[in-house]
Design a protein around this motif. Structure first.
Motif, mmCIF file in Angstrom:
data_model
loop_
_atom_site.group_PDB
_atom_site.id
_atom_site.type_symbol
_atom_site.label_atom_id
_atom_site.label_comp_id
_atom_site.label_asym_id
_atom_site.label_seq_id
_atom_site.Cartn_x
_atom_site.Cartn_y
_atom_site.Cartn_z
ATOM 1 N N SER A 1 -2.466 19.717 -10.322
ATOM 2 C CA SER A 1 -3.609 19.424 -9.456
ATOM 3 C C SER A 1 -4.350 18.165 -9.882
ATOM 4 O O SER A 1 -4.805 17.379 -9.044
ATOM 5 C CB SER A 1 -4.574 20.614 -9.453
ATOM 6 N N THR A 2 -4.500 17.967 -11.185
ATOM 7 C CA THR A 2 -5.262 16.808 -11.654
ATOM 8 C C THR A 2 -4.578 15.500 -11.258
ATOM 9 O O THR A 2 -5.253 14.482 -11.082
ATOM 10 C CB THR A 2 -5.447 16.851 -13.180
ATOM 11 N N GLN A 3 -3.254 15.515 -11.124
ATOM 12 C CA GLN A 3 -2.540 14.325 -10.670
ATOM 13 C C GLN A 3 -2.657 14.157 -9.155
ATOM 14 O O GLN A 3 -2.686 13.034 -8.636
ATOM 15 C CB GLN A 3 -1.059 14.391 -11.061
ATOM 16 N N ALA A 4 -2.741 15.279 -8.421
ATOM 17 C CA ALA A 4 -2.788 15.212 -6.959
ATOM 18 C C ALA A 4 -4.170 14.857 -6.427
ATOM 19 O O ALA A 4 -4.287 14.185 -5.392
ATOM 20 C CB ALA A 4 -2.338 16.553 -6.373
ATOM 21 N N HIS A 5 -5.208 15.306 -7.103
ATOM 22 C CA HIS A 5 -6.554 15.163 -6.548
ATOM 23 C C HIS A 5 -6.983 13.723 -6.251
ATOM 24 O O HIS A 5 -7.591 13.472 -5.198
ATOM 25 C CB HIS A 5 -7.569 15.840 -7.467
ATOM 26 N N PRO A 6 -6.711 12.747 -7.128
ATOM 27 C CA PRO A 6 -7.127 11.371 -6.780
ATOM 28 C C PRO A 6 -6.511 10.872 -5.478
ATOM 29 O O PRO A 6 -7.204 10.228 -4.673
ATOM 30 C CB PRO A 6 -6.631 10.549 -7.982
ATOM 31 N N ILE B 1 -8.200 12.821 -2.523
ATOM 32 C CA ILE B 1 -9.561 12.325 -2.264
ATOM 33 C C ILE B 1 -9.520 10.952 -1.590
ATOM 34 O O ILE B 1 -10.323 10.659 -0.696
ATOM 35 C CB ILE B 1 -10.356 12.267 -3.587
ATOM 36 N N ALA B 2 -8.559 10.128 -1.999
ATOM 37 C CA ALA B 2 -8.451 8.780 -1.433
ATOM 38 C C ALA B 2 -7.764 8.768 -0.074
ATOM 39 O O ALA B 2 -7.734 7.725 0.591
ATOM 40 C CB ALA B 2 -7.685 7.883 -2.397
ATOM 41 N N GLY B 3 -7.206 9.906 0.351
ATOM 42 C CA GLY B 3 -6.545 9.971 1.643
ATOM 43 C C GLY B 3 -5.106 9.475 1.643
ATOM 44 O O GLY B 3 -4.510 9.299 2.707
ATOM 45 N N ARG B 4 -4.544 9.267 0.451
ATOM 46 C CA ARG B 4 -3.147 8.825 0.384
ATOM 47 C C ARG B 4 -2.181 9.967 0.679
ATOM 48 O O ARG B 4 -1.024 9.748 1.015
ATOM 49 C CB ARG B 4 -2.854 8.207 -0.987
ATOM 50 N N VAL B 5 -2.659 11.198 0.522
ATOM 51 C CA VAL B 5 -1.942 12.391 0.978
ATOM 52 C C VAL B 5 -2.958 13.202 1.779
ATOM 53 O O VAL B 5 -4.148 13.198 1.465
ATOM 54 C CB VAL B 5 -1.343 13.177 -0.212
ATOM 55 N N ASP B 6 -2.510 13.866 2.825
ATOM 56 C CA ASP B 6 -3.462 14.411 3.798
ATOM 57 C C ASP B 6 -4.147 15.702 3.369
ATOM 58 O O ASP B 6 -5.374 15.814 3.441
ATOM 59 C CB ASP B 6 -2.751 14.640 5.137
#
Length: 322
Positions: free
Chosen positions: A183-188, A191-196
């Motif tokens: 999760s810690t790798q996915a969250h940025p 949050i930035a919208g690079r993944v929906d």
């Protein structure tokens, strides 16, 4: 010592259980194998119940982290251990889910004795604050409008990987999986919208939801999350009966004596009910649950079927361990 006639008649019935208890109460420590790294809910639960179980059993209960291969390495240790109650494990939903992803060195059902569930933690469907959809229904409409595979979801394996697949199959939408190690790798990127979107555990996503960086569309438990009481469940919002949670469970090697398994199940349930244990899990966003060995076995079998079918619909086939 005088033995009454009633006691004499009952003695043959008690002897097997007494013999089993005698073997278990020999002064040998109990290993509680956690097949994951320290710090997760499974590890925390194991450490919280170790002391009360040690007091109940009058012998040390030592938590042993044996992480690796999505929990398979430590789980195999338990499968190969003697079924005498001295080696137990606290595993997660990954136990039945792993059968959908890997060709395992053990049988997920037959090689274990299931004692009791311990916790249940819902997921939350979340997205960046500026993401176009704000509800599950709006997400479905957006996915259909954009076209197959145009909406992406972050996944970290296990039920976090499969919950969006289940959502897609039930809503007739096709979402694209973007893998992350955690999760810690996915969250940025989320949050930035690079993944929906992401179906993440409530404890992992909660700080970002509370800060306003992420918005919560729905949770996936049977009831609303105490941490997110204003967020509807997926069943309320769109899909009656939809449920996808992470959970914990204590199990031992296969073929444990039924009386011993039942006794240890009751002792685990009693340890889980201690106020300090309940409060610590409440803070973590995890609900305390317990179950009999038979109920636990039925639950694991149902989870294995549910997530196995979900994986097959996504074209996921069990792979050899590397």
């Amino acid at each position: 010592m005088t033995i009454t006639r009633r006691g004499a008649l009952a003695l043959p019935l008690l002897m097997p259980a007494l013999a089993q208890a005698q073997r278990f109460t020999a002064q040998r420590p109990v290993r509680m194998v956690v097949p994951y790294t320290p710090g997760g809910v499974s590890d925390i639960t194991a450490r919280l119940i170790a002391d009360p179980l040690s007091a109940t059993w009058s012998q040390p209960v030592a938590v042993e982290n044996r992480a690796g291969a999505d929990g398979i390495i430590g789980t195999e240790v338990v499968a190969r251990s003697a079924p005498d109650g001295h080696t137990l494990s606290l595993v997660s939903v990954g136990h039945p889910v792993n059968a959908a992803f890997y060709r395992l060195p053990y049988d997920t059902m037959a090689d274990f004795t299931f004692l009791s569930l311990t916790t249940r933690t819902p997921l939350v469907l979340c997205a960046a604050r500026g993401f176009e959809a704000g509800t599950p229904a709006e997400l479905v409409a957006l996915a259909k409008r954009r076209g197959a595979g145009a909406v992406t979801f972050a996944g970290t394996g296990g039920v976090v990987r499969l919950a969006p697949v289940l959502f897609g199959s039930l809503t007739g939408t096709e979402l694209t999986y973007v893998p992350y190690r955690g999760s810690t790798q996915a969250h940025p990127d989320l949050i930035a919208g690079r993944v929906d979107i992401m179906f993440d555990t409530v404890p992992a996503a909660l700080p970002h939801i509370q800060s306003g960086a992420l918005k919560a569309m729905a949770t996936t438990g049977a009831a609303r999350s105490p941490q997110l009481p204003d967020v509807p469940t997926m069943a309320e919002a769109l899909l009656p009966g939809f449920e996808a949670s992470t959970w914990g469970m204590v199990m031992g090697p296969g073929n444990m004596n039924e009386d011993l398994a039942s006794a240890q199940s009751r002792d685990v349930a009693a340890a889980l009910r201690m106020p300090a244990v309940v409060e610590r899990h409440r803070v973590l966003g995890a609900e305390i649950v317990s179950s009999t060995p038979a109920e636990t076995r039925d639950f694991v079998r149902a989870e294995m079927t549910k997530w196995g079918e979900t994986a097959r619909r996504a074209g996921i086939e069990p792979q050899a361990l590397r």
